[in-house]
Enzyme design. Structure first.
Site, PDB file in Angstrom:
ATOM      1  N   CYS A   2      59.089  55.908  32.710  1.00 52.59           N
ATOM      2  CA  CYS A   2      59.371  54.605  32.121  1.00 52.59           C
ATOM      3  C   CYS A   2      59.003  53.509  33.122  1.00 52.59           C
ATOM      4  O   CYS A   2      59.112  53.693  34.326  1.00 52.59           O
ATOM      5  CB  CYS A   2      60.819  54.410  31.727  1.00 52.59           C
ATOM      6  SG  CYS A   2      61.431  55.615  30.572  1.00 52.59           S
ATOM      7  N   TRP A  75      59.215  56.679  28.285  1.00 52.49           N
ATOM      8  CA  TRP A  75      59.020  58.128  28.247  1.00 52.49           C
ATOM      9  C   TRP A  75      60.360  58.667  27.748  1.00 52.49           C
ATOM     10  O   TRP A  75      61.344  58.614  28.480  1.00 52.49           O
ATOM     11  CB  TRP A  75      58.688  58.626  29.646  1.00 52.49           C
ATOM     12  CG  TRP A  75      58.218  60.042  29.741  1.00 52.49           C
ATOM     13  CD1 TRP A  75      56.940  60.490  29.626  1.00 52.49           C
ATOM     14  CD2 TRP A  75      59.019  61.194  30.031  1.00 52.49           C
ATOM     15  NE1 TRP A  75      56.901  61.839  29.814  1.00 52.49           N
ATOM     16  CE2 TRP A  75      58.151  62.301  30.058  1.00 52.49           C
ATOM     17  CE3 TRP A  75      60.383  61.411  30.255  1.00 52.49           C
ATOM     18  CZ2 TRP A  75      58.592  63.592  30.309  1.00 52.49           C
ATOM     19  CZ3 TRP A  75      60.829  62.692  30.505  1.00 52.49           C
ATOM     20  CH2 TRP A  75      59.935  63.769  30.531  1.00 52.49           C
ATOM     21  N   ASN A 101      65.544  52.066  32.949  1.00 48.99           N
ATOM     22  CA  ASN A 101      64.993  53.360  33.369  1.00 48.99           C
ATOM     23  C   ASN A 101      66.160  54.189  33.870  1.00 48.99           C
ATOM     24  O   ASN A 101      67.013  53.667  34.594  1.00 48.99           O
ATOM     25  CB  ASN A 101      64.007  53.195  34.523  1.00 48.99           C
ATOM     26  CG  ASN A 101      62.702  52.580  34.087  1.00 48.99           C
ATOM     27  OD1 ASN A 101      62.473  52.380  32.901  1.00 48.99           O
ATOM     28  ND2 ASN A 101      61.856  52.264  35.054  1.00 48.99           N
ATOM     29  N   GLY A 102      66.170  55.468  33.556  1.00 43.54           N
ATOM     30  CA  GLY A 102      67.256  56.329  34.022  1.00 43.54           C
ATOM     31  C   GLY A 102      68.001  56.918  32.844  1.00 43.54           C
ATOM     32  O   GLY A 102      67.539  56.857  31.699  1.00 43.54           O
ATOM     33  N   GLU A 489      47.868  71.108  32.811  1.00 43.59           N
ATOM     34  CA  GLU A 489      48.373  69.743  32.598  1.00 43.59           C
ATOM     35  C   GLU A 489      47.405  68.880  31.796  1.00 43.59           C
ATOM     36  O   GLU A 489      47.831  68.105  30.948  1.00 43.59           O
ATOM     37  CB  GLU A 489      48.596  69.030  33.952  1.00 43.59           C
ATOM     38  CG  GLU A 489      49.865  69.420  34.658  1.00 43.59           C
ATOM     39  CD  GLU A 489      50.088  68.584  35.906  1.00 43.59           C
ATOM     40  OE1 GLU A 489      49.236  68.629  36.816  1.00 43.59           O
ATOM     41  OE2 GLU A 489      51.099  67.875  35.972  1.00 43.59           O
ATOM     42  N   HIS A 505      49.942  95.306  39.552  1.00 40.13           N
ATOM     43  CA  HIS A 505      51.346  95.523  39.212  1.00 40.13           C
ATOM     44  C   HIS A 505      51.690  94.942  37.846  1.00 40.13           C
ATOM     45  O   HIS A 505      52.865  94.759  37.532  1.00 40.13           O
ATOM     46  CB  HIS A 505      52.253  94.934  40.299  1.00 40.13           C
ATOM     47  CG  HIS A 505      52.041  95.583  41.634  1.00 40.13           C
ATOM     48  ND1 HIS A 505      52.342  96.899  41.870  1.00 40.13           N
ATOM     49  CD2 HIS A 505      51.510  95.112  42.787  1.00 40.13           C
ATOM     50  CE1 HIS A 505      52.015  97.216  43.119  1.00 40.13           C
ATOM     51  NE2 HIS A 505      51.504  96.134  43.696  1.00 40.13           N
ATOM     52  N   LYS A 600      54.331  60.157  35.268  1.00 43.34           N
ATOM     53  CA  LYS A 600      53.982  60.235  36.686  1.00 43.34           C
ATOM     54  C   LYS A 600      55.192  60.518  37.574  1.00 43.34           C
ATOM     55  O   LYS A 600      55.129  61.359  38.455  1.00 43.34           O
ATOM     56  CB  LYS A 600      53.313  58.924  37.106  1.00 43.34           C
ATOM     57  CG  LYS A 600      52.800  58.917  38.538  1.00 43.34           C
ATOM     58  CD  LYS A 600      51.614  59.833  38.700  1.00 43.34           C
ATOM     59  CE  LYS A 600      51.060  59.833  40.103  1.00 43.34           C
ATOM     60  NZ  LYS A 600      50.156  60.986  40.294  1.00 43.34           N
TER      61      LYS A 600
HETATM   62  O1  M6R Z   1      56.058  62.426  42.827  1.00 45.85           O
HETATM   63  P1  M6R Z   1      56.247  63.885  43.128  1.00 45.85           P
HETATM   64  O2  M6R Z   1      55.230  64.423  44.034  1.00 45.85           O
HETATM   65  O3  M6R Z   1      57.637  64.181  43.612  1.00 45.85           O
HETATM   66  O4  M6R Z   1      56.093  64.602  41.729  1.00 45.85           O
HETATM   67  C1  M6R Z   1      56.380  65.959  41.588  1.00 45.85           C
HETATM   68  C2  M6R Z   1      55.818  66.511  40.293  1.00 45.85           C
HETATM   69  O5  M6R Z   1      56.460  65.931  39.196  1.00 45.85           O
HETATM   70  C3  M6R Z   1      54.313  66.268  40.180  1.00 45.85           C
HETATM   71  O6  M6R Z   1      53.637  66.806  41.268  1.00 45.85           O
HETATM   72  C4  M6R Z   1      53.764  66.875  38.890  1.00 45.85           C
HETATM   73  O7  M6R Z   1      53.772  68.268  38.964  1.00 45.85           O
HETATM   74  C5  M6R Z   1      52.374  66.318  38.616  1.00 45.85           C
HETATM   75  N1  M6R Z   1      52.213  66.121  37.222  1.00 45.85           N
HETATM   76  C6  M6R Z   1      51.290  67.161  39.181  1.00 45.85           C
HETATM   77  O8  M6R Z   1      50.018  66.876  38.756  1.00 45.85           O
END
Ligand code: M6R
Length: 605
Positions: A2, A75, A101-102, A489, A505, A600
Site C-alpha cells: 500500500c 494491496w 497502511n498496516g 513470480e 531421493h 514490493k
Molecule cells: O524488502 P525485503 O527484501 O525484506 O523483501 C523480502 C521479500 O518479500 C522479497 O524479497 C520478495 O520475495 C520479492 N518479491 C522477491 O522478488
C-alpha cells in the site's frame, strides 16, 4: 504494501497526488483513491476506483480543484479489492478522510462496538474503524481526535488524516508502517516512501513508531502519541529523482537488471583496504575483539533476501570459519528459538520494512541479542532497529521482484565475510584473492548482460513449459532457489528448486521431456558431481539448460558465464537466470513490474 501520499500547499493537488500514486504503485496496485479539500468549506471530495492508478485517473473529474489532499494505492488485506474498500475512507458526513497502511488487529472488536452504537460501515476494511473513531471523537483538536483513535487500535499503522473542520492541516501517525514527511517551501508532503516525494523535495523527516505529525503549508510539528514534542529535523535524501524513472527501458525490471554493474561498483566503493587485504564497513559497530568472540552467525530474511542470506551464510562460514546458516525470518519468529549471546544475528531486507524480519529483529533485541542489518533503504525501520550493519547501495528498486538488490546483498555479504575472515583465519593471500575477484564483478556482469539476445531466444522455448526444475549443489543451490522464485513470480510458471544431490531421493520421478531443468554447473570441486546429475536427467529424456563456465555436453543448451573465484561464482550465475525469467515472462505477455497478488514491501504479517 500500500502507498500513501498527501500534500498541503498552494498547488493544484489532484495531479500532484496522482503522479505520487503512480510512483508508489509498486507497493500495491489493486485499487486507489484520492480525497481533496473542497474550496467550498465543510466537506471533502473523494474519488476511488478498483484497479490501477490509471483507472482512478480516468475517473477524476476535470474540475477537481483543491490544495490539500491525501491519496492511497492499495494491496488488499481486509476486504477484497473494490471501489468501496479502496482508501481513503470517509465518515458519512464527508468530514473525516483516512488513508492507512498496516493492519488494525482489533478491528472486529471495534467494529462491533461502533455498530452497537449505531455506526453503519460502508466497507469491509479495518481502516474504516479509524475513520469512525476520529469522526465520533469529542476532542477539540484534530491532533487529539487522531491520538484518541490510535490509542484505541492495536496493530500497525501509517495513517494520514484530513478533516473538513480543520482544513489548514493534515495529521499523520506511525506505528510499524513508514510515514515520511517531505519538507518543501511553503508546502508539505507526506508519503509512505520517498519515491513519491523526491520529485518535489529531498528534505525529509522519517517518523518513528509512536510518533505523529501535523503538517501545515508552511510548518510541520512532530510529537509522540502521548503529546511530547519530538522536534525532528529534516535530513537530505541521497537518491536522485531520476533513479525512479524507467530511463529508456520498457520495464523497471529490465532497467534494474541492467544497472547491476554500476550497483555492484557502488557497494564496493570505499570499502576495500588494499594495504591489509581486507574490507572496512563503517556502520558495523563491531570491534575486532567482539568479532573474534562470535561463535555462530544466523541470517534472517524473507523471499529473495533469504536466498541472498543463504549465499551469505556460505560465504561467512567459508571465509571466516564461523558456523553460519540462514532461515526465513517468518519461520524463525514462531519457533521460540534459543537466543544465544555469542551468536551474531543478521537481518536482511531490501526494503528494510518487511514485517516478519522487523518482528524477528525486535524479538531478538528484546532478548538481548546483537543484530546487524544488511539493508538497501537507508534509514528504514530494520536499519534503525539494528545495532549496526551494511547498506547495500543498490539504489531504488521499483520492480516488485528483486534483482539488483539481490546481487548487491550477496556482494555485501562477501564484503562482510572478508572483513570477519581477515579478523579471524582468512589469510592475506585469500583476502587478496577474493578482493581481486570482487573487483572483476562489474565487468563480468556486463559481459553476461551483453549476451541477452541469446538468453531471449532460449526464453521463447521455456515460455511453453508448464513447470520447470532448478537444481544446484552447495553454493549453486541458493542460486537455483532464487532463479526458480524469479521465474514463478513474474511468469507464473510453476518452478521447483532442489539440491542436485537430492534428485535421486524423489524429484527424479518428475523428469520427462515436458519438464525442463535448469542446472547450475560451476567449474569447482563439485563439477563432476553436477555432471552426474545431468546424466541422470538426460537418461530420463529430460531437457537441460546449464548455466556453466564451459559448454556442457549433456545439456541441450549452455549459458556460459565468466569464471570468478569459486566463492563468488553464485553472484554471476544468478544474473543470466534473471534475464531468462524476464524474457520468459515477456514472451508470455505478463505484467512484469507488477505481478499478480504481490507487492514490493510486505509490511504486514
Ligand atoms: O524488502 P525485503 O527484501 O525484506 O523483501 C523480502 C521479500 O518479500 C522479497 O524479497 C520478495 O520475495 C520479492 N518479491 C522477491 O522478488
Amino acid at each position: 504494501m500500500c502507498g500513501i501520499v498527501g500534500y498541503i500547499g498552494k498547488r493544484d493537488v489532484a495531479p500532484l497526488l496522482l503522479e505520487g500514486l503512480a510512483r508508489l504503485e509498486y507497493r500495491g496496485y489493486d485499487s486507489a483513491g484520492i480525497v481533496v479539500n473542497s474550496p467550498k468549506a465543510g466537506a471533502l471530495k473523494m474519488v476511488k476506483a478498483k484497479g490501477r492508478v490509471r483507472d482512478l485517473e480516468a475517473r477524476v473529474p476535470k474540475r477537481f480543484a483543491g490544495t490539500t489532499g491525501i491519496a492511497h494505492t492499495r494491496w488488499a488485506t481486509h476486504g477484497a479489492p473494490s471501489d468501496v474498500n479502496s482508501h481513503p475512507h470517509l465518515d458519512p458526513e464527508n468530514k473525516v478522510a483516512v488513508v492507512h497502511n498496516g493492519i488494525v488487529d482489533n478491528a472486529a472488536e471495534l467494529r462491533a462496538k461502533l455498530e452497537a452504537e449505531g455506526v453503519v460501515f460502508a466497507s469491509e476494511t479495518d481502516t474504516e474503524v479509524i475513520t469512525h473513531l476520529i469522526a465520533r471523537s469529542q476532542a477539540d483538536t484534530l491532533e487529539e481526535k487522531v491520538r484518541e483513535a490510535v490509542k484505541a487500535i492495536d496493530g500497525t499503522y501509517g495513517i494520514a488524516v484530513m478533516h473538513a473542520d480543520f482544513t489548514d492541516r493534515i495529521v499523520v501517525a506511525r506505528n510499524g508502517s513508514p510515514v515520511i514527511l517531505g519538507i518543501g517551501e511553503k508546502e508539505m508532503l507526506v508519503a509512505s516512501d520517498v519515491a513519491a516525494l523526491i520529485a518535489h523535495t529531498r528534505q525529509v523527516v522519517t517518523l518513528n513508531d509512536g510518533e505523529m505529525a501535523t503538517l501545515k503549508a508552511d510548518d510541520f510539528r512532530t510529537y509522540t502519541t502521548s503529546g511530547t514534542t519530538t522536534n525532528s529535523t529534516p535530513e537530505t535524501v541521497e537518491w536522485e529523482a531520476a533513479s525512479y524513472d524507467m530511463g529508456g527501458h520498457d520495464t523497471y525490471m529490465h532497467k534494474e537488471i541492467s544497472e547491476q554493474p554500476d550497483a555492484v561498483d557502488r557497494v564496493l566503493r570505499g570499502r576495500i583496504d588494499d594495504r591489509f587485504n581486507t574490507v572496512h564497513l563503517g556502520g558495523l559497530n563491531l570491534d575486532p575483539r567482539e568479532a573474534r568472540g562470535i561463535r555462530r552467525v544466523k541470517i534472517l530474511g524473507c523471499g529473495t533476501s533469504y536466498h541472498a542470506g543463504l549465499i551469505g551464510a556460505g560465504l561467512i562460514e567459508g571465509m571466516a570459519r564461523i558456523p553460519a546458516d540462514a532461515e526465513p525470518a517468518s519461520e524463525f519468529r514462531y519457533r521460540n528459538p534459543v537466543v544465544d549471546p555469542d551468536t551474531l544475528y543478521i537481518a536482511v531486507s531490501q526494503s528494510g520494512e518487511t514485517y516478519d524480519v522487523l518482528a524477528a529483529v525486535q524479538e531478538l533485541k528484546r532478548k538481548g541479542a546483537r543484530v546487524l542489518g544488511v539493508v538497501n533503504v537507508v534509514g528504514s525501520a530494520i536499519a534503525r532497529e539494528a545495532d549496526g550493519g551494511v547498506y547495500v547501495h543498490a539504489g531504488p528498486e521499483v520492480c516488485v521482484v528483486s534483482t539488483k538488490c539481490f546481487t548487491n546483498t550477496v556482494v555485501a555479504f562477501a564484503l562482510l565475510a572478508v572483513h570477519l575472515g581477515r579478523i579471524r583465519d582468512l589469510s592475506v593471500t585469500d583476502g587478496k584473492r577474493i578482493i581481486d575477484g570482487l573487483r572483476k564483478l562489474p565487468a563480468q556482469i556486463q559481459e553476461i548482460l551483453d549476451g541477452e539476445e541469446d538468453i531471449k531466444k532460449l526464453a521463447a522455448e521455456f515460455a511453453e513449459a508448464k513447470s520447470m526444475m532448478f537444481i544446484g549443489r552447495v553454493r549453486g543451490y541458493p542460486v537455483a532457489l532464487e532463479a526458480s522464485l524469479k521465474l514463478k513470480e513474474i511468469s507464473y510458471i510453476h518452478a521447483e528448486a532442489y539440491p542436485a544431490s537430492e534428485l535421486k531421493h524423489g524429484p527424479l520421478a518428475l523428469i520427462e521431456p515436458s519438464l525442463p531443468t535448469v542446472a547450475i554447473v560451476p567449474d569447482d570441486d563439485l563439477l563432476e558431481k553436477n555432471r552426474a546429475a545431468l546424466e541422470e536427467i538426460k537418461a530420463r529424456s529430460g531437457r537441460i539448460l546449464a548455466v556453466a563456465h564451459r559448454e556442457q555436453e549433456k545439456a541441450d543448451h549452455t549459458i556460459v558465464v565468466p569464471k570468478n573465484e569459486d566463492e563468488l561464482d553464485p553472484i554471476l550465475m544468478g544474473i543470466p537466470l534473471q534475464l531468462l525469467a524476464y524474457h520468459t515472462a515477456l514472451a508470455m505477455g505478463r505484467d512484469i513490474d507488477k505481478p499478480r497478488n504481490l507487492a514490493k514491501s510486505v509490511t504486514v504479517e
